[in-house]
Design a protein around this motif. Structure first.
Motif, mmCIF file in Angstrom:
data_model
loop_
_atom_site.group_PDB
_atom_site.id
_atom_site.type_symbol
_atom_site.label_atom_id
_atom_site.label_comp_id
_atom_site.label_asym_id
_atom_site.label_seq_id
_atom_site.Cartn_x
_atom_site.Cartn_y
_atom_site.Cartn_z
ATOM 1 N N GLY B 67 65.129 124.909 88.489
ATOM 2 C CA GLY B 67 65.964 125.699 87.588
ATOM 3 C C GLY B 67 66.956 126.613 88.290
ATOM 4 N N ALA B 68 66.463 127.411 89.249
ATOM 5 C CA ALA B 68 67.322 128.412 89.908
ATOM 6 C C ALA B 68 67.488 128.074 91.385
ATOM 7 C CB ALA B 68 66.725 129.790 89.731
ATOM 8 N N THR B 69 67.826 126.843 91.623
ATOM 9 C CA THR B 69 67.875 126.344 93.002
ATOM 10 C C THR B 69 68.868 127.123 93.865
ATOM 11 O OG1 THR B 69 67.342 124.162 92.155
ATOM 12 C CG2 THR B 69 68.202 124.260 94.372
ATOM 13 N N ARG B 70 70.052 127.387 93.319
ATOM 14 C CA ARG B 70 71.098 128.002 94.146
ATOM 15 C C ARG B 70 70.697 129.407 94.588
ATOM 16 N NH1 ARG B 70 76.361 128.495 91.268
ATOM 17 N NH2 ARG B 70 75.762 126.436 90.545
ATOM 18 N N ALA B 71 70.047 130.155 93.689
ATOM 19 C CA ALA B 71 69.621 131.511 94.050
ATOM 20 C C ALA B 71 68.586 131.452 95.172
ATOM 21 C CB ALA B 71 69.048 132.200 92.825
ATOM 22 N N ALA B 72 67.692 130.469 95.109
ATOM 23 C CA ALA B 72 66.683 130.325 96.168
ATOM 24 C C ALA B 72 67.342 129.967 97.496
ATOM 25 C CB ALA B 72 65.666 129.263 95.764
#
Lengths: 226, 231
Positions: B67-72
């Motif tokens: 879901g929040a790949t870019r933030a990780a």
């Protein structure tokens, strides 16, 4: 941040090309050789091939585009850098845009050579006053080629038979571009300009570019992340 | 920092990672070992968000994946077998590229600092093609550390580093605990990593067969424990 990422990726592609000169030189040479073969194939310099000039130009550019697009991820693939880009927080649409800009610039460089050469090789009537109109159509066609080429080269990147898969996917997508590019060129080359016809083909190219932009933006995440 | 539950990833019919549970706390360093084909690199690539799990749940740096790949990704530093740098760009141009991709504010100062630390400041304007394998891997170390990642993911990090690079890496791993960074180190060199890891996780056929603390254990004892369960 996205603008900074985009500029960095485009600058990287241009730096690599300036250092290696592998893609643009190959594309220009290929286009020149193909035009020369076509000229020999169609007959002598005395024949006026103006009515075929759109087709000759855009078939040459289509095959040259396949060559250039096929090399668009060569550095990432052969030097195994792709994971470094993919693990960075770069939106895939930024990667798409950067690669598309690079391909657009490569195609523009080729056309700077090809468009005048076509006039020298094939046209006996007036041609040079049409170059501006042909160039506008070429810019629109380049956007189509860059967007579709980036999408298909991304898809082909993860297949084993990528060198075969890419032309099979990409050339059919270029058929409308060749038809419209050739039509727009034919409308203004070698005689009275038919600006209505030229405008129609240019609008078609614009619509095709928008369509491919939408398809690419909708699917590029899946190409790299699935 | 990392919480994986029942992770599965298959290549065709073969499950490379088969229901793996893994956790990593802030400041913790976990060594992941196993025989060839045990699923270590696949597990690391899942955590690095380079592969997508076919089932199971994964949270990296507080972000749900996918879901929040870019933030990780902003907090992940990944060191792979390959240096992940362009051979026809200079060392500095490569780091400038990554600095821009990660949006680093003090990019140029940070690049000079890291090139100095990895001993490449004198070769900063040379293309990577002219580098030895060890030098390229030291540049990769600089690339990994450039954006001050909170989570270090290392795939066989000592395999191609020269002595200077290996010493720098060990220093970085030691410092990771102090400032709350976490590290997952995939390795064959169990004894070496045992000196810097807090836990040893052993995979066999894609499954976790050992997950034990290594603190205070003799590296040879860790090697023996590994050999008991790995094959």
């Amino acid at each position: 941040m996205r603008r900074r990422q985009l500029i960095a990726l485009v600058r990287k592609d241009l730096r690599l090309e300036l250092r290696t000169r592998e893609t643009i030189v190959a594309m220009v040479l290929f286009a020149i050789v193909m035009l020369a073969i076509l000229q020999f194939g169609f007959g002598t310099r005395d024949d006026d091939l103006t009515r075929f000039v759109g087709g000759l130009m855009w078939v040459t550019l289509a095959f040259t585009a396949v060559l250039g697009v096929g090399r668009s991820y060569v550095a990432e693939r052969e030097q195994r850098v792709l994971d470094g880009l993919l693990v960075a927080p770069v939106p895939r649409t930024v990667m798409l845009a950067a690669k598309s800009i690079a391909i657009f610039l490569y195609m523009t460089a080729v056309e700077i050579v090809v468009i005048p050469l076509v006039g020298i090789f094939f046209v006996k009537g007036p041609y040079w006053d049409s170059i501006g109109w042909i160039a506008i159509a070429a810019v629109l066609a380049n956007i189509c080629i860059a967007l579709s080429g980036t999408l298909f080269s991304g898809l082909a990147l993860f297949t084993r038979a990528r060198d075969l898969i890419l032309p099979v996917l990409f050339l059919p997508a270029l058929v409308p571009v060749v038809i419209a590019g050739a039509g727009a060129t034919h409308a203004v080359a070698g005689g009275p300009h038919d600006m209505g016809e030229w405008r129609g083909y240019c609008l078609f190219l614009l619509a095709y570019a928008i369509l491919f932009a939408l398809v690419s933006v909708a699917t590029y995440d899946a190409v790299f992340d699935d | 920092m990392v919480t994986a539950r029942g992770l599965v990833h298959a290549y065709g019919e073969r499950r490379a990672v088969d229901g793996v549970d893994l956790s990593l706390a802030a400041g913790e360093r976990v060594a992941v070992a196993g025989a060839n084909g045990a699923g270590k690199s696949t597990l690391l690539r899942l955590v690095a968000t380079l592969l997508r799990a076919q089932s199971g749940t994964l949270e990296v740096l507080g972000q749900e994946i996918p879901g929040a790949t870019r933030a990780a990704r902003e907090g992940i530093g990944y060191l792979a077998h390959d240096p992940l740098v362009y051979l026809d760009l200079t060392a500095r141009q490569n780091l400038e590229l990554y600095g821009d991709l990660y949006g680093i504010d003090d990019r140029d100062r940070r690049i000079d600092d890291l090139l100095g630390r990895v001993g490449l400041i004198g070769r900063a304007e040379d293309t990577v093609r002219t580098f030895s394998r060890g030098m390229a891997q030291r540049l990769a170390l600089a690339r990994m550390l450039l954006h001050r990642p909170r989570l270090l993911l290392l795939d066989e990090p000592h395999a191609s580093l020269d002595a200077r690079g290996a010493a720098l890496l060990d220093d970085e791993l030691a410092a990771a605990t102090a400032d709350g960074r976490g590290a997952i180190i995939v390795t064959h060199e169990v004894e070496r990593v045992a000196r810097v890891a807090d836990r040893l996780v052993v995979l066999r056929a894609g499954r976790v067969v050992l997950d034990e603390p290594t603190a205070g254990l003799d590296p040879m004892a860790v090697r023996r424990r590994y050999e008991e369960v790995a094959s």
